[in-house]
Design a protein around this motif. Structure first.
Motif, PDB file in Angstrom:
ATOM      1  N   ILE A 107      -5.889  51.065   4.470  1.00 18.05           N
ATOM      2  CA  ILE A 107      -7.186  50.716   5.014  1.00 18.05           C
ATOM      3  C   ILE A 107      -8.306  51.184   4.084  1.00 18.05           C
ATOM      4  N   GLU A 108      -8.215  52.410   3.634  1.00 20.58           N
ATOM      5  CA  GLU A 108      -9.233  52.919   2.724  1.00 20.58           C
ATOM      6  C   GLU A 108      -8.820  52.522   1.319  1.00 20.58           C
ATOM      7  N   MET A 109      -9.708  51.915   0.596  1.00 20.85           N
ATOM      8  CA  MET A 109      -9.365  51.475  -0.753  1.00 20.85           C
ATOM      9  C   MET A 109     -10.604  51.612  -1.624  1.00 20.85           C
ATOM     10  N   PRO A 110     -10.392  51.746  -2.950  1.00 16.79           N
ATOM     11  CA  PRO A 110     -11.578  51.829  -3.795  1.00 16.79           C
ATOM     12  C   PRO A 110     -12.419  50.586  -3.560  1.00 16.79           C
ATOM     13  N   ASP A 111     -13.725  50.726  -3.665  1.00 15.61           N
ATOM     14  CA  ASP A 111     -14.568  49.577  -3.378  1.00 15.61           C
ATOM     15  C   ASP A 111     -14.221  48.435  -4.339  1.00 15.61           C
ATOM     16  N   LEU A 112     -14.583  47.247  -3.917  1.00 11.56           N
ATOM     17  CA  LEU A 112     -14.147  46.060  -4.659  1.00 11.56           C
ATOM     18  C   LEU A 112     -14.666  46.030  -6.091  1.00 11.56           C
ATOM     19  N   LEU A 113     -15.848  46.603  -6.306  1.00  9.80           N
ATOM     20  CA  LEU A 113     -16.406  46.572  -7.658  1.00  9.80           C
ATOM     21  C   LEU A 113     -15.487  47.330  -8.618  1.00  9.80           C
TER      22      LEU A 113
END
Lengths: 177, 181
Positions: B12-18
């Protein structure tokens, strides 16, 4: 077969059928701590007595800090859960994620956990939105959609940013065979 | 022991898309120095591929519980973040490409998605486990060193710095090759 619009629709429907199988299958995975699959809010929220004494994983928005109470989401709706034996010092509105032992219905003794500040969540969403805009712009610059055959085609010559603003013409289709 | 409800894992928690897009860009750009066919167009597809595991965000629009109510069966969008889910999503992308682009396009889409899964495998999680790369073949969830949280800006700063460096090197190489010719 996958070269025509009908063929592509068939192929996509077939793959979406795969998801129609995977999503329910994933939801019904057996708990298997040895492989890293622990019961979560839905499992112990629905039948807590079955999991008392077991390690569980949970997370939710902080409702109260002393004692630490979070709101978890279950298939039966939101429920409150108390986290004990924790050194976490979140503020109301922050999100906490905890791995611990379900000691009683509605109570988890924390073994490990961390706080996700509210501002951090907004940061992640904002910056992800920018990433989406960037990639969408590049996609329109470099690829075009052939609506008649439902396919993406590479542009031999990428269009400029100014042309991207004229999206109707940039989605013209057959110019780049 | 089988459970009849959604099972939320650590993806669920993931590095932001950028950050994911920066990683995909950097990897594809570096490979382009060796692979002449890997042009800007295909690098863009690699960046699109980095979005694939985040299709799970559809759950924010249509939550699991709503689908469960609708269908009457347990349901979880989280399957999109697993190896099997990413494979299916990538194949949808491949089907949508024109036939002549499928091999190269599919390769870079998969590469972008793979960089995303690898970056997610390094996330901090409460259990110390992150993603199910081989599901549905096995439930094995990869251990994570817990390097960062998705909501931290540091991964984006570091990966952004790397992407700018790679971009700069590429500009230098292009200028250099033009000068030689």
């Amino acid at each position: 077969m996958l070269h025509t619009a009908n063929g592509r629709i068939f192929g996509i429907l077939l793959l979406l059928t795969g998801f129609a199988v995977l999503c329910p299958l994933y939801a019904q995975q057996p708990v298997n701590p040895e492989l890293g699959v622990y019961p979560d809010d839905d499992e112990f929220g629905e039948t807590p007595e079955q999991y008392i004494g077991d390690t569980v994983v949970t997370g939710g928005i902080v409702q109260q800090v002393s004692p630490l109470v979070i709101e978890i989401e279950t298939t039966q709706g939101p429920q409150e859960l108390m986290i004990v034996d924790t050194a976490l010092r979140p503020e109301v509105g922050d999100k906490v994620r905890v791995f611990g032992i379900l000691t009683a219905t509605g109570t988890v003794r924390s073994l490990n956990g961390f706080v996700v500040p509210r501002t951090g969540r907004w940061y992640a969403w904002g910056i992800s939105f920018l990433a989406g805009l960037w990639v969408l712009t590049r996609l329109i610059q470099h690829w075009t959609v052939d609506w008649t055959r439902i396919r993406f085609q590479r542009r031999e010559t990428p269009i400029s940013l100014r042309d991207v603003c004229r999206i109707p013409t940039s989605l013209g289709g057959n110019r780049d065979a | 022991m089988s459970v009849g409800s959604r099972l939320r894992l650590e993806g669920i928690e993931m590095p932001d898309l950028l950050a994911h897009v920066f990683i995909a860009y950097s990897v594809c750009r570096i490979l382009s120095w060796r692979l002449s066919w890997l042009t800007n167009q295909y690098i863009t597809l690699g960046m699109v591929g980095a979005f694939i595991p985040d299709l799970v965000k559809i759950k924010l629009v249509i939550p699991d519980w709503r689908v469960e109510q609708l269908l009457g069966v347990p349901f979880s969008w989280e399957s999109f973040t697993t190896g099997g889910g990413v494979l299916l999503s990538t194949l949808i992308g491949v089907v949508l490409l024109s036939a002549t682009e499928r091999r190269k396009g599919g390769t870079v889409l998969a590469l972008g998605a793979l960089t995303h899964l690898i970056a997610d495998s390094l996330l901090r999680t409460p259990t110390g486990r992150s993603t199910q790369l081989l599901w549905p073949i096995t439930q094995y969830t990869t251990p994570t060193p817990g390097l960062y949280l998705s909501t931290q800006p540091e991964p984006t700063i570091v990966t952004g710095g790397c992407a700018i460096l790679v971009w700069g090197i590429h500009q230098y190489r292009v200028k250099d090759s033009k000068a030689e010719s």
